[in-house]
Design an enzyme around this catalytic site. Structure first.
Site, mmCIF file in Angstrom:
data_model
loop_
_atom_site.group_PDB
_atom_site.id
_atom_site.type_symbol
_atom_site.label_atom_id
_atom_site.label_comp_id
_atom_site.label_asym_id
_atom_site.label_seq_id
_atom_site.Cartn_x
_atom_site.Cartn_y
_atom_site.Cartn_z
ATOM 1 N N ASP A 39 -5.628 -9.407 -25.204
ATOM 2 C CA ASP A 39 -5.988 -9.832 -26.559
ATOM 3 C C ASP A 39 -7.277 -10.577 -26.687
ATOM 4 O OD1 ASP A 39 -3.518 -8.673 -26.995
ATOM 5 O OD2 ASP A 39 -2.142 -10.823 -27.516
ATOM 6 N N ASP A 77 3.922 -2.496 -29.608
ATOM 7 C CA ASP A 77 3.681 -3.274 -28.257
ATOM 8 C C ASP A 77 4.350 -2.699 -27.193
ATOM 9 O OD1 ASP A 77 2.437 -5.354 -27.027
ATOM 10 O OD2 ASP A 77 2.419 -6.802 -28.587
#
Length: 441
Positions: free
Chosen positions: A256, A185
């Site tokens: 997301d 990430d």
């Protein structure tokens, strides 16, 4: 990746009775339709804006889009060894593993808040009392692959230790644990003095890429960098995607997908939003390097069977990774049937490895076409609107060669029909009809 929901200016104005509903749902219209017969332009080796970086590309470890399971969207931080291995067993027991869903990835929150005295990451003993190497061994014993999560910054998105300053140390640890897949990430990465944000991200991900290669272990590398540039304008966003394709195998390029605690309407809006941004990026994908619009939500509450079928069909025609994020130990037979549809999986996993493109659009609907290795085309007719409608296209528009007739196989109903060239079908609201079209000579 936890990027705040910042609206981007629309590329074009939706019209017609469903326009307001579509805009409210977060559907961004794809860019102007690409020529049906066009092939993707391979991302080049350019580095960050301001100068090219010469470096060997990361090994091609994913000739087909990755498939598997990740805990994040459903469980978020509520994970432990029992949850992970329970879902892994369900993958095998359900037959999904045999159909290609073979990688189990443990997302954020698996570790303690501090490294040990030697600077190593420490699995949370309350969640994973036998450690992550044990999890990996159990997954491998089941015939599955082991994926894990980290972050290039000081901290992960949930404020656990990031890898900044420990790239090689963490890569070596993951290799020691026999990790097969790393999701890296990009939260909490400070911009380095004298560098732009883009160059900072490029240098960080390139360093991780090199560290993984130095371990000597084949570890599929999922890059999240583009998601942190989605709202910076298409030029810089696309540039980040281009260099992501050099340092890794796949990349999360935008917002997301919704999580289980969200209601059904928000989940559907999230699916359509992620579809829309991903559909515009076909020219930046190439075989073995994959755009990733995030998890499949089949099995989550609040979604209809048509909605989860739409996501599965759209992700497949876009050659997206098929990564389930739900409680597979409780999934219904109907939802399992969606995830396990071999014909649709075959479209996603087609060896030609090309992302389908939007070839036709109208208010609240898209038609996509994906070339397949044997000369067939996968053609998806997606009705994003709130009422049923008849959607029509032609074999020519879909990029098929001229033929005496065309065989249409509906990959959901398994019904087969023939047409002289017109493809027309009544599509319910929020549904997608996916055909495999074969020219009959």
């Amino acid at each position: 990746m936890r990027v705040p929901s910042v609206p981007r200016p629309p590329r074009r104005t939706l019209t017609g009775p469903s326009a307001a509903a579509l805009c409210a749902a977060g559907v961004l219209s794809a860019a102007a339709a690409f020529p049906a017969a066009a092939t993707p332009t391979a991302p080049g080796p350019a580095g960050p804006t301001g100068g090219a970086r010469s470096a060997a590309a990361y090994p091609n470890l994913t000739p087909k889009p990755p498939m598997g399971w990740n805990n994040w969207s459903y469980y978020m931080c509520d994970i432990d060894e029992k949850v992970v291995l329970g879902n892994a067993r369900a993958l095998v027991r359900s037959g999904l593993a045999a159909k290609g869903y073979d990688t189990v990835t443990v997302d954020d929150c698996w570790m303690l808040k501090q490294r040990d005295a030697r600077g190593n990451l420490v699995p949370d003993p309350a969640r994973f009392p036998r450690g992550m190497a044990h999890v990996g061994r159990e997954l491998h014993r089941m015939g599955l692959k082991f994926g894990i999560y980290e972050d290039v910054g000081n901290l992960t998105c949930e404020k656990y230790p990031g890898s900044l300053g420990h790239y090689q140390q963490d890569a070596d640890l993951f290799a020691k644990w026999k990790v097969d897949y790393l999701k890296m990430d990009g939260c909490n990465l400070p911009t380095a003095p004298g560098k732009t944000k883009e160059r900072t991200y490029h240098d960080a991900y390139r360093a991780v890429s090199q560290a993984l290669r130095r371990t000597g272990r084949d570890i599929v590398f999922s890059v999240s960098a583009p998601a942190y540039f989605q709202y910076g304008g298409d030029r810089v966003w696309h540039q980040v995607i281009r260099w992501s394709s050099q340092v890794g195998n796949l990349w999360r390029e935008g917002r997301d997908i919704a999580v289980e605690k969200h209601g059904g309407a928000k989940k559907w809006a999230s699916i359509t939003y992620n579809y829309a941004y991903n559909a515009k990026l076909a020219h930046l994908q190439r075989p073995g390097r994959w755009n990733d619009p995030d998890f499949l939500l089949a099995g989550d509450s609040g979604l209809s069977n048509r909605q989860i079928q739409s996501q599965m069909s759209l992700w497949a025609v876009m050659a997206a990774p098929l990564i389930s994020s739900t409680d597979l130990t409780k999934i219904s037979p109907a939802e399992l049937k969606v995830l396990g549809n071999r014909d649709i999986i075959a479209v996603d996993q087609d060896p030609k490895g090309v992302q389908g493109r939007v070839v036709q659009q109208g208010p609240g609907y898209d038609v996509l076409s994906k070339p397949l290795q044997n000369g067939d085309r996968a053609v998806a007719l997606f009705n994003a609107g709130d009422s049923a409608r008849t959607l029509s296209t032609t074999a020519k528009t879909a990029g098929l060669p001229k033929a005496g007739a065309y065989e249409l196989r509906d990959l959901v109903t398994k019904r087969t029909s023939r047409t002289a060239g017109k493809i027309s079908v009544r599509v319910p609201a929020h549904a997608t009809v996916l055909y495999r079209v074969h020219p009959v000579r």
